[in-house]
Design a protein around this motif. Structure first.
Motif, PDB file in Angstrom:
ATOM      1  N   ARG A  28     -54.680   8.319 -42.311  1.00  0.00           N
ATOM      2  CA  ARG A  28     -53.711   8.590 -41.246  1.00  0.00           C
ATOM      3  C   ARG A  28     -54.377   9.304 -40.074  1.00  0.00           C
ATOM      4  O   ARG A  28     -54.079   9.027 -38.916  1.00  0.00           O
ATOM      5  N   GLY A  29     -55.301  10.217 -40.363  1.00  0.00           N
ATOM      6  CA  GLY A  29     -56.019  10.935 -39.309  1.00  0.00           C
ATOM      7  C   GLY A  29     -56.903  10.025 -38.468  1.00  0.00           C
ATOM      8  O   GLY A  29     -57.140  10.291 -37.295  1.00  0.00           O
ATOM      9  N   GLN A  33     -52.338   5.627 -34.204  1.00  0.00           N
ATOM     10  CA  GLN A  33     -51.503   4.623 -33.532  1.00  0.00           C
ATOM     11  C   GLN A  33     -50.852   3.698 -34.556  1.00  0.00           C
ATOM     12  O   GLN A  33     -49.681   3.341 -34.429  1.00  0.00           O
ATOM     13  N   LEU A  34     -51.624   3.307 -35.560  1.00  0.00           N
ATOM     14  CA  LEU A  34     -51.103   2.431 -36.607  1.00  0.00           C
ATOM     15  C   LEU A  34     -49.971   3.120 -37.357  1.00  0.00           C
ATOM     16  O   LEU A  34     -48.942   2.507 -37.655  1.00  0.00           O
ATOM     17  N   TRP A  35     -50.149   4.413 -37.650  1.00  0.00           N
ATOM     18  CA  TRP A  35     -49.115   5.167 -38.372  1.00  0.00           C
ATOM     19  C   TRP A  35     -47.837   5.255 -37.547  1.00  0.00           C
ATOM     20  O   TRP A  35     -46.735   5.110 -38.078  1.00  0.00           O
ATOM     21  N   ALA A  36     -47.958   5.476 -36.253  1.00  0.00           N
ATOM     22  CA  ALA A  36     -46.773   5.559 -35.396  1.00  0.00           C
ATOM     23  C   ALA A  36     -46.016   4.238 -35.401  1.00  0.00           C
ATOM     24  O   ALA A  36     -44.778   4.218 -35.454  1.00  0.00           O
ATOM     25  N   VAL A 127     -52.392   1.992 -48.119  1.00  0.00           N
ATOM     26  CA  VAL A 127     -52.104   3.347 -48.601  1.00  0.00           C
ATOM     27  C   VAL A 127     -50.652   3.467 -49.057  1.00  0.00           C
ATOM     28  O   VAL A 127     -50.363   4.069 -50.096  1.00  0.00           O
ATOM     29  N   PHE A 128     -49.733   2.895 -48.303  1.00  0.00           N
ATOM     30  CA  PHE A 128     -48.313   2.967 -48.655  1.00  0.00           C
ATOM     31  C   PHE A 128     -48.065   2.346 -50.022  1.00  0.00           C
ATOM     32  O   PHE A 128     -47.433   2.956 -50.892  1.00  0.00           O
TER      33      PHE A 128
END
Length: 192
Positions: A28-29, A33-36, A127-128
Motif C-alpha cells: 500500500r505504501g 494511487q492504486l489503493w485510492a 493482497v486483498f
C-alpha cells in the motif's frame, strides 16, 4: 494441555496474519494511487454488516461454552425456549452465522471480480484476496470444528470433561478468527 497447545498454535497463526498485515501495508505504501482507486470499489456497508454477523457469532459461541462448562450438551426443553438451550444449540447458531459470513464474503468476491478486481489484476487484488481468502479458509476450518463438536454431542451418552475441553478450545479458535477479522476489516475497509 489441549488448551495450552491450542494457544501456542494460535500464536503461530497470529504471526502468519501479522505477516499478511505487513505485506498489505508495505505494498500500500508503494502504490497509493492504486489503493485510492481500488478501495473506492469496496462495499463498506455490506462488509460492516458481514462483520457484525461474525462478531455476533462469537457471542453465540461463548454462550455455548458457558453451557459446555456446566455440562449441558443439549437443550432440556423446547427448541423455542432459549433459556433451556445447551452447547449444541448455541454452536449450531454460531455455525449458521459463520456460514452466512462466508457466503457474504463469496458474494463480495463475485462483485469485485465483476468490477475487475481479481487475484492477478494488480497488487491490490493480490493482497486483498490473500488476506481475506486466508481468513475465509480459517473461518471454514472453524465451521468444520463446530460440526465435529456438535456431532460429538449426538454420539456420546455422557458429556465429559474431554468433550467440554473440545468445545472450549474450539471457542478459542473462533474468537481468534473473529478478532483477526475485526483487524482486517479495520485495515482494509476503514483505513482507506
Amino acid at each position: 494441555m489441549v488448551a495450552v497447545g491450542t494457544m501456542v498454535w494460535l500464536s503461530s497463526e497470529l504471526m502468519f496474519f501479522a505477516a499478511l498485515f505487513a505485506f498489505y501495508f508495505t505494498i500500500r505504501g508503494h502504490e497509493p494511487q492504486l489503493w485510492a482507486e481500488r478501495t473506492a470499489q469496496l462495499n463498506i456497508p455490506f462488509a460492516a454488516a458481514n462483520t457484525a454477523i461474525l462478531v455476533i457469532s462469537s457471542v453465540w459461541c461463548q454462550l455455548g461454552v458457558h453451557q459446555a462448562e456446566h455440562g449441558k450438551a443439549h437443550r432440556s426443553g423446547s427448541l423455542f425456549n432459549v433459556s433451556s438451550w445447551g452447547m449444541r444449540e448455541w454452536y449450531v447458531l454460531t455455525y449458521i452465522f459463520g456460514s452466512i459470513f462466508v457466503a457474504g464474503q463469496v458474494l463480495e468476491y463475485a462483485h469485485l471480480v465483476a468490477d475487475g478486481v481479481t487475484l492477478s489484476s494488480d497488487a491490490y487484488g493480490s493482497v486483498f484476496y490473500l488476506a481475506t481468502g486466508f481468513h475465509g479458509l480459517h473461518v471454514t476450518g472453524g465451521l468444520i470444528a463446530f460440526l465435529l463438536i456438535i456431532g460429538r454431542t449426538f454420539t456420546t451418552r455422557r458429556y465429559s470433561r474431554m468433550q467440554e475441553a473440545g468445545a472450549v478450545v474450539t471457542s478459542y479458535y473462533w474468537h481468534f478468527v473473529d478478532v483477526v477479522w475485526v483487524a482486517l476489516f479495520a485495515m482494509i475497509y476503514i483505513l482507506r
